[in-house]
Design a protein around this motif. Structure first.
Motif, PDB file in Angstrom:
ATOM      1  N   PRO A   1       1.146  -0.961   0.075  1.00  0.00           N
ATOM      2  CA  PRO A   1       0.245  -0.151  -0.171  1.00  0.00           C
ATOM      3  C   PRO A   1       0.509   1.057   0.383  1.00  0.00           C
ATOM      4  O   PRO A   1       2.332   1.482   0.370  1.00  0.00           O
TER       5      PRO A   1
ATOM      6  N   SER B   1      -2.663  -2.845   6.057  1.00  0.00           N
ATOM      7  CA  SER B   1      -3.918  -2.630   5.079  1.00  0.00           C
ATOM      8  C   SER B   1      -4.144  -1.565   4.205  1.00  0.00           C
ATOM      9  O   SER B   1      -5.489  -0.910   4.424  1.00  0.00           O
ATOM     10  N   GLY B   2      -3.063  -1.079   4.145  1.00  0.00           N
ATOM     11  CA  GLY B   2      -3.581  -0.038   3.811  1.00  0.00           C
ATOM     12  C   GLY B   2      -4.803   1.595   4.038  1.00  0.00           C
ATOM     13  O   GLY B   2      -4.033   1.786   5.886  1.00  0.00           O
ATOM     14  N   ASN B   3      -5.421   1.744   3.936  1.00  0.00           N
ATOM     15  CA  ASN B   3      -5.994   3.067   4.526  1.00  0.00           C
ATOM     16  C   ASN B   3      -7.450   2.531   4.910  1.00  0.00           C
ATOM     17  O   ASN B   3      -8.511   3.370   5.644  1.00  0.00           O
ATOM     18  N   ILE B   4      -7.652   1.311   4.650  1.00  0.00           N
ATOM     19  CA  ILE B   4      -8.756  -0.030   5.186  1.00  0.00           C
ATOM     20  C   ILE B   4      -9.061   0.136   6.723  1.00  0.00           C
ATOM     21  O   ILE B   4      -7.378   0.157   7.308  1.00  0.00           O
ATOM     22  N   PRO B   5     -10.107   0.108   7.373  1.00  0.00           N
ATOM     23  CA  PRO B   5      -9.845  -0.587   8.992  1.00  0.00           C
ATOM     24  C   PRO B   5      -8.879  -1.496   8.903  1.00  0.00           C
ATOM     25  O   PRO B   5      -9.597  -2.867   8.178  1.00  0.00           O
ATOM     26  N   GLU B   6      -8.578  -2.379  10.309  1.00  0.00           N
ATOM     27  CA  GLU B   6      -7.789  -3.435  10.319  1.00  0.00           C
ATOM     28  C   GLU B   6      -8.706  -4.583  11.242  1.00  0.00           C
ATOM     29  O   GLU B   6      -9.637  -4.044  11.721  1.00  0.00           O
ATOM     30  N   THR B   7      -8.657  -5.788  10.541  1.00  0.00           N
ATOM     31  CA  THR B   7      -9.707  -6.821  10.310  1.00  0.00           C
ATOM     32  C   THR B   7      -8.789  -7.534  11.018  1.00  0.00           C
ATOM     33  O   THR B   7      -9.680  -8.900  11.459  1.00  0.00           O
TER      34      THR B   7
ATOM     35  N   ASN C   1      -0.228  -1.873  10.460  1.00  0.00           N
ATOM     36  CA  ASN C   1      -1.201  -2.471   9.787  1.00  0.00           C
ATOM     37  C   ASN C   1      -1.228  -3.480   9.129  1.00  0.00           C
ATOM     38  O   ASN C   1      -1.454  -4.963   8.444  1.00  0.00           O
TER      39      ASN C   1
ATOM     40  N   ASP D   1       0.167   3.713   5.102  1.00  0.00           N
ATOM     41  CA  ASP D   1      -0.445   2.162   6.300  1.00  0.00           C
ATOM     42  C   ASP D   1      -0.910   3.081   7.792  1.00  0.00           C
ATOM     43  O   ASP D   1      -0.077   4.042   8.070  1.00  0.00           O
TER      44      ASP D   1
END
Length: 249
Positions: A38, A66-72, A64, A41
């Motif tokens: 990404p 996961s880039g700009n999206i929420p961590e899952t 994370n 981050d």
């Protein structure tokens, strides 16, 4: 001589090479274009000079992944980048990262419970670039991406390796008029059993700057594709464009 940064921030994957490339408005650099990592981050990073002259710089990041999206999930990404500037115009980087992933079941093991094997993502990259402001620039970047045990065919398990190479150059014909060219080669799976997935990518552009903050670029992208093992071939993709780029600030 170091900075500690926390939050959403650029990753060290292609931040340096993108600066030397200098034509992000035309296209992303190869690792960004192919989604290797990404561009941003949510992470904590430590970066700065190793020596007093600033010839050697380091950049460490724990994020994370996961880039700009929420961590899952609980799995993180670890980045390290070493930058070398022997002279002001010349820049080289050595980069590596590990993206942790959950283990997967081992198909070669029949015990109960079934044992697991690693499935992490490893990336290595080298870049060298030279830039003379308002005159010319050129650079070459290469990467290898390995997904541990990413190929499972029956009970046969092996790593999935992908490679990419990018070379670019730009030259100022005269003030406000720049000629740009770039070539990329991308093969997401280098295994001899997997053919028909590599591609050659070309970009040619003439950048006209009527103003310091305005660029008008007639350009063309040409992409050719590897033939399939059964002999089927694909026509090249040719995309002529005119790109208008304006810097607001």
């Amino acid at each position: 001589g170091s900075n500690l940064i926390f939050g959403i921030q650029p990753t060290p994957t292609f931040e340096v090479s993108e600066g030397i490339w200098g034509n992000r408005f035309l296209e992303k650099t190869i690792m960004d274009l192919r989604g290797i990592a990404p561009s941003r981050d949510i992470s904590i990073a430590l970066k700065g000079n190793i020596d007093e002259q600033g010839i050697f710089k380091y950049w460490l990041m724990y994020g994370n992944g996961s880039g700009n999206i929420p961590e899952t999930d609980k799995y993180k990404r670890y980045y390290v980048n070493l930058q070398i500037n022997p002279i002001k115009q010349l820049t080289a980087t050595i980069y590596a990262d590990l993206k942790a992933r959950p283990d997967i079941k081992d198909p070669t093991n029949i015990s109960n419970p079934q044992s697991t094997i690693a499935n992490n993502d490893l990336t290595y990259a080298l870049f060298i670039g030279y830039k003379e402001k308002d005159a010319y620039a050129f650079g070459i970047e290469g990467f290898m991406n390995t997904l541990q045990n990413g190929m499972i065919i029956g009970t046969d398990v092996k790593d999935k390796d992908g490679i990419g190479i990018s070379a670019f150059a730009s030259y100022n014909l005269l003030k406000g008029l720049e000629l740009v060219g770039r070539y990329d080669y991308d093969d997401p799976n280098t295994d001899s059993d997997f053919k028909g997935d590599s591609r050659n990518w070309f970009l040619f552009s003439l950048n006209y700057k009527p103003d310091e903050k305005v660029t008008i670029s007639p350009n063309v992208i040409i992409e050719t594709y590897e033939s399939l093992p059964n002999g089927r071939s694909f026509d090249a993709s040719v995309t002529p464009r005119i790109t208008f780029f304006y810097i607001f600030l």
